[in-house]
Design a protein around this motif. Structure first.
Motif, PDB file in Angstrom:
ATOM      1  N   LEU A   1       0.805  -1.217   0.000  1.00 31.93           N
ATOM      2  CA  LEU A   1       0.000   0.000   0.000  1.00 31.93           C
ATOM      3  C   LEU A   1       0.840   1.271   0.000  1.00 31.93           C
ATOM      4  N   LYS A   2       2.061   1.187   0.532  1.00 29.14           N
ATOM      5  CA  LYS A   2       2.881   2.390   0.598  1.00 29.14           C
ATOM      6  C   LYS A   2       3.306   2.889  -0.778  1.00 29.14           C
ATOM      7  N   PHE A   3       3.204   2.012  -1.782  1.00 28.89           N
ATOM      8  CA  PHE A   3       3.580   2.409  -3.133  1.00 28.89           C
ATOM      9  C   PHE A   3       2.422   3.086  -3.880  1.00 28.89           C
ATOM     10  N   LEU A   4       1.234   3.071  -3.313  1.00 26.67           N
ATOM     11  CA  LEU A   4       0.057   3.571  -4.010  1.00 26.67           C
ATOM     12  C   LEU A   4      -0.114   5.070  -3.792  1.00 26.67           C
ATOM     13  N   SER A   5      -0.652   5.746  -4.803  1.00 25.55           N
ATOM     14  CA  SER A   5      -0.902   7.181  -4.705  1.00 25.55           C
ATOM     15  C   SER A   5      -2.372   7.454  -4.977  1.00 25.55           C
ATOM     16  N   PRO A   6      -2.897   8.594  -4.472  1.00 30.40           N
ATOM     17  CA  PRO A   6      -4.295   8.951  -4.752  1.00 30.40           C
ATOM     18  C   PRO A   6      -4.595   9.035  -6.240  1.00 30.40           C
ATOM     19  N   VAL A   7      -3.623   9.511  -7.035  1.00 25.71           N
ATOM     20  CA  VAL A   7      -3.827   9.616  -8.486  1.00 25.71           C
ATOM     21  C   VAL A   7      -4.008   8.233  -9.095  1.00 25.71           C
TER      22      VAL A   7
ATOM     23  N   GLY B   1      -7.592   4.303 -11.371  1.00 29.49           N
ATOM     24  CA  GLY B   1      -8.112   2.936 -11.356  1.00 29.49           C
ATOM     25  C   GLY B   1      -9.622   2.885 -11.421  1.00 29.49           C
ATOM     26  N   GLN B   2     -10.275   3.912 -10.849  1.00 25.04           N
ATOM     27  CA  GLN B   2     -11.738   3.942 -10.868  1.00 25.04           C
ATOM     28  C   GLN B   2     -12.266   4.150 -12.291  1.00 25.04           C
ATOM     29  N   ILE B   3     -11.433   4.717 -13.151  1.00 23.04           N
ATOM     30  CA  ILE B   3     -11.800   4.864 -14.565  1.00 23.04           C
ATOM     31  C   ILE B   3     -11.409   3.624 -15.353  1.00 23.04           C
TER      32      ILE B   3
ATOM     33  N   VAL C   1      -7.531   8.146   1.736  1.00 22.93           N
ATOM     34  CA  VAL C   1      -6.801   8.502   2.960  1.00 22.93           C
ATOM     35  C   VAL C   1      -6.031   7.303   3.513  1.00 22.93           C
ATOM     36  N   SER C   2      -6.610   6.105   3.391  1.00 17.05           N
ATOM     37  CA  SER C   2      -5.970   4.902   3.937  1.00 17.05           C
ATOM     38  C   SER C   2      -5.110   4.175   2.912  1.00 17.05           C
ATOM     39  N   SER C   3      -4.854   4.801   1.761  1.00 13.67           N
ATOM     40  CA  SER C   3      -4.024   4.210   0.695  1.00 13.67           C
ATOM     41  C   SER C   3      -4.555   2.855   0.236  1.00 13.67           C
ATOM     42  N   GLY C   4      -5.854   2.763   0.059  1.00 13.60           N
ATOM     43  CA  GLY C   4      -6.445   1.512  -0.397  1.00 13.60           C
ATOM     44  C   GLY C   4      -6.134   1.230  -1.852  1.00 13.60           C
ATOM     45  N   LYS C   5      -6.163  -0.037  -2.222  1.00 15.50           N
ATOM     46  CA  LYS C   5      -5.980  -0.418  -3.618  1.00 15.50           C
ATOM     47  C   LYS C   5      -7.238  -0.051  -4.405  1.00 15.50           C
ATOM     48  N   ASN C   6      -7.072   0.137  -5.711  1.00 20.72           N
ATOM     49  CA  ASN C   6      -8.211   0.620  -6.490  1.00 20.72           C
ATOM     50  C   ASN C   6      -9.387  -0.346  -6.489  1.00 20.72           C
ATOM     51  N   TYR C   7      -9.126  -1.656  -6.353  1.00 25.73           N
ATOM     52  CA  TYR C   7     -10.235  -2.609  -6.404  1.00 25.73           C
ATOM     53  C   TYR C   7     -10.982  -2.728  -5.071  1.00 25.73           C
TER      54      TYR C   7
ATOM     55  N   GLY D   1       2.359   1.050 -21.368  1.00 29.95           N
ATOM     56  CA  GLY D   1       2.123   2.455 -21.060  1.00 29.95           C
ATOM     57  C   GLY D   1       0.892   2.708 -20.214  1.00 29.95           C
ATOM     58  N   THR D   2      -0.020   1.733 -20.141  1.00 33.03           N
ATOM     59  CA  THR D   2      -1.233   1.887 -19.338  1.00 33.03           C
ATOM     60  C   THR D   2      -1.010   1.554 -17.871  1.00 33.03           C
ATOM     61  N   GLY D   3       0.130   0.922 -17.556  1.00 31.44           N
ATOM     62  CA  GLY D   3       0.396   0.494 -16.184  1.00 31.44           C
ATOM     63  C   GLY D   3      -0.165  -0.872 -15.860  1.00 31.44           C
ATOM     64  N   MET D   4      -0.832  -1.518 -16.826  1.00 37.11           N
ATOM     65  CA  MET D   4      -1.454  -2.813 -16.550  1.00 37.11           C
ATOM     66  C   MET D   4      -0.439  -3.933 -16.374  1.00 37.11           C
ATOM     67  N   LEU D   5       0.790  -3.707 -16.849  1.00 29.56           N
ATOM     68  CA  LEU D   5       1.824  -4.738 -16.737  1.00 29.56           C
ATOM     69  C   LEU D   5       2.741  -4.498 -15.541  1.00 29.56           C
TER      70      LEU D   5
END
Length: 518
Positions: free
Chosen positions: A230-236, A241-243, A284-290, A357-361
């Motif tokens: 989770l520490k690697f995740l950002s709000p952006v 991910g929601q899109i 706020v809690s750095s949750g994963k997008n899923y 380039g999409t980050g999926m890999l």
């Protein structure tokens, strides 16, 4: 559910397609996912809780073993709950005033977005999405009818959701905030709301007691996630991910969120506040997008109704354009949603389309690889099982009896137990990772050890320094597998110091998660 006779057959047809479709979209070369092995093993050790998840998934795992444990039965449950989730979503559409067109759109949203993959993975997430969706449905039913019984159905859904995944606490907080911010705040003085809360607590209580008796492993698990992932995740990244997760129909849920704030849908505005509250909490809690996937069935339902209401008379032709767009984008993104082809072909496709380039890999190590991490997690398990069992079967019987098979992580241990052919071999498999720690016998002796893991144990792994002989036997060679390079190492003739250290270390690790009984 208020389903008219004319709409019901279409909903059932959509649900049937939803159930069957993933079975035709995954290439047979892919095996089970690493997490599925853990959850399948939980079905052999039924309890009111585990270090990773609450107990509900283990009940389905138990049934899977009863029915033979084949690939079909492993995948049956997520597919079934996916179909039921689609039905619940369509029922929300009808409750909010939608007709057949809105039902079709909502069904397509559940079929061809991130739920396509989710509902083919035997993980707690498919239960989480179902119970969140059902909670939203009962909230809508209460709004429409004002019948007290639906408050208790909401409480029932919250309690069951806790037994499937503890993240429902986010939804419950969102529900409370939504009450405060809408005309339903008067419910806070209604005794039946607290009666519903008590019902949820009673349902969740066995797991809460289990958590207490095991020193709250949920908190240990979350801390481990924060340190490793989770520490690697950002709000952006989360918001993107929601899109991306719902790329084929993201405009539907966006319309749904907007519509919920319009005057015409004012009674259902509570759903919008639940959504926004949970999203903020996850950021706020750095949750994963899923982690937010349980929110979107209600938004897809609302968006489908909005589309129907906004495209009347002159704009009516846009309805079928919308359906065509969803189906077109679904076909375009299908190779990213499901492992359609064998790994080499899929990897070549990703390279040609510049999917990197999409980050999926990008995997949890923050590096790009040839396949998405989930797909790479489907490969290499049979290979490592065959090579480990081959070594074990080559030993004289006296050595088999005094050998344990130690796996570095639960995926390896679960795979060996699932794909292993010999019962004695499978009974020798242990791991101190995750819930497997609790399933190691308190008293066990060994002379030899077969090690299965990524790296040769170093000097800090003191027990491994007390064997007479160490031999590297084999490793995983499947190039697209996340297990590539995992080794099978044979450690022979442990001395008395090593045996004692192993026993004491096991006892100490178990004590960390077991509260002493007074």
């Amino acid at each position: 559910m208020n389903l008219t006779k004319s709409v019901w057959p279409f909903i059932l047809l959509l649900a049937l397609i939803k159930f069957a479709l993933p079975f035709f979209l995954q290439h047979p070369v892919y095996e089970l996912h690493r997490d599925e092995f853990l959850y399948l093993e939980q079905g052999r050790h039924l309890a009111w809780g585990y270090m990773e998840v609450p107990p509900m998934l283990s009940w389905l795992s138990y049934l899977t073993h009863v029915f033979g444990g084949s690939f079909f039965w492993v995948k049956f449950w997520p597919s079934l709950f996916g179909a039921i989730t689609l039905i619940v979503t369509c029922a929300m559409v009808l409750e909010m005033g939608g007709k057949l067109f809105a039902v079709v759109v909502a069904g397509l949203c559940i079929m061809f977005t991130a739920y396509l993959r989710l509902h083919f993975l035997f993980q707690a997430n498919f239960l989480e999405v179902f119970w969140w969706a059902l909670s939203a449905y009962f909230i809508i039913r209460y709004i429409n009818s004002k019948q007290i019984k639906y408050l208790y159905w909401i409480g029932f859904s919250f309690g069951c959701a806790w037994l499937s995944k503890n993240s429902v606490s986010f939804f419950i907080i969102g529900f409370a905030v939504a009450l405060l911010l809408t005309q339903y705040r008067s419910l806070l003085l209604n005794k039946h709301l607290y009666g519903a809360g008590l019902l949820a607590l009673v349902i969740a209580l066995p797991n809460l007691i289990w958590q207490y008796n095991h020193n709250w492993p949920l908190l240990h698990h979350m801390e481990e996630l924060r340190e490793t992932q989770l520490k690697f995740l950002s709000p952006v990244d989360f918001l993107m991910g929601q899109i991306l997760m719902y790329f084929t129909a993201f405009f539907i849920w966006v319309m749904g969120l907007i519509w919920l704030f319009t005057a015409k849908s004012k009674p259902y505005r509570m759903l919008a506040w639940i959504y926004l509250t949970v999203i903020v909490l996850l950021i706020v809690s750095s949750g994963k997008n899923y982690y937010s996937m349980g929110l979107y069935p209600m938004l897809f339902a609302a968006g489908s109704v909005a589309l129907q209401q906004w495209t009347t008379v002159k704009l009516k032709s846009l309805r079928w354009v919308t359906v065509a767009v969803i189906l077109f984008l679904a076909g375009f993104t299908l190779p990213m949603a499901m492992p359609l082809w064998e790994p080499d072909k899929l990897a070549a496709f990703y390279q040609k389309r510049d999917v990197e380039g999409t980050g999926m890999l990008q995997w949890e190590d923050q590096q790009n690889h040839s396949l998405p991490q989930d797909f790479a997690d489907y490969l290499g398990w049979k290979e490592i099982t065959e090579k480990t069992e081959k070594l074990y079967q080559s030993l004289p019987q006296v050595d088999k009896d005094s050998t344990v098979v130690y796996c570095r992580h639960y995926g390896l241990a679960g795979a060996l137990k699932y794909y292993g052919k010999d019962a004695q071999f499978k009974s020798k498999v242990i791991s101190d990772n995750g819930s497997f720690l609790h399933w190691i016998p308190n008293e066990f002796g060994f002379k030899h050890l077969i090690f299965v893991g990524r790296r040769m144990p170093g000097a800090d792994d003191e027990v491994f320094q007390h064997f007479e002989k160490v031999t590297l036997i084999d490793s995983v060679t499947y190039k697209h597998s996340r297990q590539l390079g995992d080794k099978v190492i044979f450690f022979e003739n442990v001395d008395s110091i090593g045996s004692k250290m192993a026993a004491e270390g096991l006892k100490q690790m178990k004590q960390e998660f077991n509260r002493k009984k007074l």
